[in-house]
Scaffold this motif. Sequence first.
Motif, PDB file in Angstrom:
ATOM      1  N   SER C  74      55.581  43.990  38.990  1.00 49.21           N
ATOM      2  CA  SER C  74      54.774  45.008  38.313  1.00 49.21           C
ATOM      3  C   SER C  74      53.675  44.363  37.486  1.00 49.21           C
ATOM      4  O   SER C  74      52.532  44.831  37.492  1.00 49.21           O
ATOM      5  N   THR C  77      50.994  43.341  39.696  1.00 52.04           N
ATOM      6  CA  THR C  77      50.166  44.469  40.130  1.00 52.04           C
ATOM      7  C   THR C  77      49.120  44.780  39.070  1.00 52.04           C
ATOM      8  O   THR C  77      47.942  44.974  39.370  1.00 52.04           O
ATOM      9  N   LEU C  78      49.591  44.807  37.809  1.00 51.88           N
ATOM     10  CA  LEU C  78      48.667  45.053  36.699  1.00 51.88           C
ATOM     11  C   LEU C  78      47.557  43.998  36.681  1.00 51.88           C
ATOM     12  O   LEU C  78      46.377  44.317  36.509  1.00 51.88           O
ATOM     13  N   LEU C  81      45.119  44.660  39.595  1.00 55.59           N
ATOM     14  CA  LEU C  81      44.311  45.859  39.355  1.00 55.59           C
ATOM     15  C   LEU C  81      43.225  45.539  38.336  1.00 55.59           C
ATOM     16  O   LEU C  81      42.068  45.929  38.485  1.00 55.59           O
ATOM     17  N   SER C  84      40.479  43.496  39.800  1.00 53.28           N
ATOM     18  CA  SER C  84      39.587  44.315  40.609  1.00 53.28           C
ATOM     19  C   SER C  84      38.560  44.994  39.699  1.00 53.28           C
ATOM     20  O   SER C  84      37.377  45.104  40.034  1.00 53.28           O
ATOM     21  N   PHE C  85      39.074  45.447  38.553  1.00 50.93           N
ATOM     22  CA  PHE C  85      38.199  46.084  37.561  1.00 50.93           C
ATOM     23  C   PHE C  85      37.125  45.104  37.084  1.00 50.93           C
ATOM     24  O   PHE C  85      35.929  45.426  37.070  1.00 50.93           O
ATOM     25  N   ALA C  88      34.574  44.583  39.871  1.00 47.60           N
ATOM     26  CA  ALA C  88      33.630  45.691  40.011  1.00 47.60           C
ATOM     27  C   ALA C  88      32.582  45.627  38.904  1.00 47.60           C
ATOM     28  O   ALA C  88      31.384  45.843  39.135  1.00 47.60           O
ATOM     29  N   HIS C 201      38.509  43.340  46.403  1.00 43.25           N
ATOM     30  CA  HIS C 201      39.112  44.666  46.269  1.00 43.25           C
ATOM     31  C   HIS C 201      40.087  44.932  47.419  1.00 43.25           C
ATOM     32  O   HIS C 201      41.132  45.539  47.226  1.00 43.25           O
ATOM     33  N   PHE C 202      39.722  44.446  48.582  1.00 46.55           N
ATOM     34  CA  PHE C 202      40.628  44.652  49.720  1.00 46.55           C
ATOM     35  C   PHE C 202      41.959  43.942  49.479  1.00 46.55           C
ATOM     36  O   PHE C 202      43.027  44.497  49.728  1.00 46.55           O
ATOM     37  N   ASP C 204      43.287  43.368  46.761  1.00 48.60           N
ATOM     38  CA  ASP C 204      43.976  44.201  45.781  1.00 48.60           C
ATOM     39  C   ASP C 204      44.655  45.395  46.462  1.00 48.60           C
ATOM     40  O   ASP C 204      45.806  45.722  46.191  1.00 48.60           O
ATOM     41  N   ILE C 205      43.932  46.032  47.384  1.00 50.29           N
ATOM     42  CA  ILE C 205      44.493  47.204  48.064  1.00 50.29           C
ATOM     43  C   ILE C 205      45.737  46.813  48.859  1.00 50.29           C
ATOM     44  O   ILE C 205      46.742  47.535  48.877  1.00 50.29           O
ATOM     45  N   ILE C 208      48.470  46.723  46.522  1.00 50.47           N
ATOM     46  CA  ILE C 208      48.852  48.068  46.071  1.00 50.47           C
ATOM     47  C   ILE C 208      49.912  48.651  47.008  1.00 50.47           C
ATOM     48  O   ILE C 208      50.838  49.329  46.564  1.00 50.47           O
TER      49      ILE C 208
END
Lengths: 547, 114, 222
Positions: C74, C77-78, C81, C84-85, C88, C201-202, C204-205, C208
């Motif tokens: 977890s 994951t954080l 994410l 990714s932020f 961007a 980002h991919f 990251d996806i 996810i």
Amino acid sequence: MTTATVTGKPEEPVVATKNYLTEGGVTLRSWLLTRDHKRIAILYTLSITFFFFVGGAAATLIRLNLVTPPGIFTPDIYNRLFTLHGVIMVWFFLIPSIPNTMGNFLIPLMIGAKDLAFPRLNLLSWYLYVGAGFLALFAILIGGVDTGWTFYTPFSSLYSNGYVVLALAAVLAVGFSSILTGLNFIVTTHRMRAPGMTWYRLPVFVWSNYATSVIMVLATPVLAITLILVAAERLLKVGIFDPALGGDPLLFQHLFWFYSHPAVYIMILPGFGVISEIVPCFARKPLFGYKFVVWSSIAISVIGFFVWAHHMFVAGISLYAGLVFSLLSYVIAVPSAIKVFNWTATLHKGWISFDAPMLYALGFIGLFTIGGLTGLFVANLAFDVHVTDTYFVVAHFHYIMVGGMVSAYFGGLHYWWPKVTGRLYPEWWARIAALLIFFGFNLTFFPQFILGYLGMERRYYSYPPEFQAWNIFSSAGASVLAVGYALPFFYLGWSLFRGKRAGANPWAATGLEWQTPSPPPTHNFDRTPTVTRPPYQYRPEPEPQDV
Amino acid sequence: MTTRTTGLPRSYLFTWAALVGLLAATMALAYVPMPGPLNLVLALGISAVKALLVLALFMKLFRAPALTRAAAAAGLFWLAVLFALSATDYLTRKVEPAGDLSAPTGREYQQGDR
Amino acid sequence: MSDAAPASQSAPQPEPQYATVEQQAEAASFGMWVFLATEVLFFGGMLLAYTWLRANHPDGVAEAGRHTTVVIGSVNTLVLLTSSFTMAWAVHAAEHGRQKALTRLLSATALLGLLFLGLKGYEYHGEWTEHLVPGLNFHQDGPHARTIELFYFLYFLLTGLHGIHVTIGIVLIALLAVRARRGAFSARYYTPVEVTGLYWHFVDIVWIFLYPLIYLVGRSGP
């Protein structure tokens, strides 16, 4: 010269002094670090020719072994021979053959671009191919692989005593080469077209390479992951395909054929493209039903993904799945048939000349039709049960792959030879080779339909005596075929030095690639061409100069 | 797009907050016993929403040219083909009893891998 | 893609095969999306294997899932994410020509990626000591031992291949950070940042989806 005007007249034979072969130096370094798509195409042609002869040598030995049962090789050597033949021919010849040689050379020329979108990626793709090729050869030289080109589990993952992991790594690497090529072609076709080159003005060769690229990009990754799973299973002795652990060997076949059936269309679609260029040029007629030909290519590349489990009818898939895949396999015959009808209709009332490219093209149409129709036989569940893993299947796919694709490859090679080298090949020798290949091919593979129907299994080093007569026919045909394939090697080589100068457009063909000198300059066109007309604007009757 | 002096578009901050919130939600929901495959469906549903947020706001997919969206759609479509057509076999295959798994498999005689 | 344009702050020139810089940027971005479509099927093949395992051995997979370290999963994951932020945000900064912010945000993204890999390595270490590594160091008892072994076989391949993707991403982003510091990008030319961002980002996806499939299986069970 800079517009797509179609004169129908051969250009004055101009000896282009500044061309891609001389510009930028002639050193080995200038070739190995080149980013010019045309030079990379030449690099590919040389390496692919090498692997074609390696795979061909294995085929020769196989046919030699099958003349007199129980043959001259031990079963173990025989297993390694047909694996070598399959792996090399599928991944190191057929898959890259037309796209990476002619596609690489011609797509930018045909769409009026200076190069592919990503030249460095293109070169990387060749290095991956060559590296993978040497890895495969290395695996063969130190002992070989005996799994067949299909690497079926659990044999490949748990039992085989060959160098399977090395071979898997080689195929994985050549797969990435294929992905990069496909990606490059897709982006190039979308983004690099010259002004006025709309989608419906693209030559069919570009369309069919585009359709091929879609398959390369979307199917090859699944092969990659499958090979990684097999290699991991072999190294760790644990894996998802191992039934003893509760795994499923059929899962391997699903994943493998998800790539490898569409891969059959990677091997044949570019051939369709070549034939669609040659037939209108030598019939002096526009391609009949251009849009149908185009969309049938796209349809094949999409529907090609829906049929994979017809390789698994007797492997233990459910009957329901068998019905679905059988039906879908019939569906894909429709776009293939559309193409054959369109080429035939193009010939109708055409002013046909039988130059070597046209001989190959006509041979292609006939042989592909036989291969395609027998494809319908094996799409039929009941019939497939009878002929699964027999020589019937071997003959069927060789009619597509060799009778079809290799004929198209040779046809294209002759057709664009003047463009690539600036020299004409000796026409009569070429016609003799084309005829030898056609007759040798049929003599080799037609008996195999009969053998398969009578029940001779593929991949066995020996067979019962009643099959010997047909096998002798087949091996005799193979020797004719070998002569047919060796001939171009010599006369094309000769023509490099002694052939007549070709001029820009020796066939009086349409298409942007013929509007620039032969061999083309490094950046293809002096000025970016503007396209104003659809492709294949051949006049109904020939002009006097054409004769 | 509104930008403050920090140069951070608010929409990115909200997206990040939403992603973190969804992460917390999916983790919490996983511990709640639910009937049948509902846990899985919820977990994958939340993942799909998270992926859509990343695609839409970080990768700007829906403001991209149609061609770009087609490439993304193609990847997903062919993935669906892989799953759907494999399912025609797996959902209808008659599973035979696995048999005695302690029986000899032939691997006993195997030499070391090369 | 790898065909980056020459770095120039004032008037960026396209590579010789392109007519304009816009054409080059469009080609690069589209090329990356096509590559990502490839990647979908790359991971998709293995997800099919996962689906098969889970559908056929649901109880074993549930038990295997309970062996995973949900806290690390977890937190990771954080971390992704958040990375990714920041990525961007970095693209946004590049778009507006803010060099300093771009350098910092790229560095932050790469560092978050490294943090992810560090945590992942720690997790692998824990699995080694718990004898959960198939083929090398696996020892479990109970009726589901075989399924647990297969689950971990897929787990290591999925997370391993994902980890390779993360590593490649970190290298690319770190190189971009160095170039950004040297002023290679401007509001008129930042294609490599944008394209690498898409890749990140991919990755990251992918995570996810891996997160619930690996760490949240069987959590509601006994």
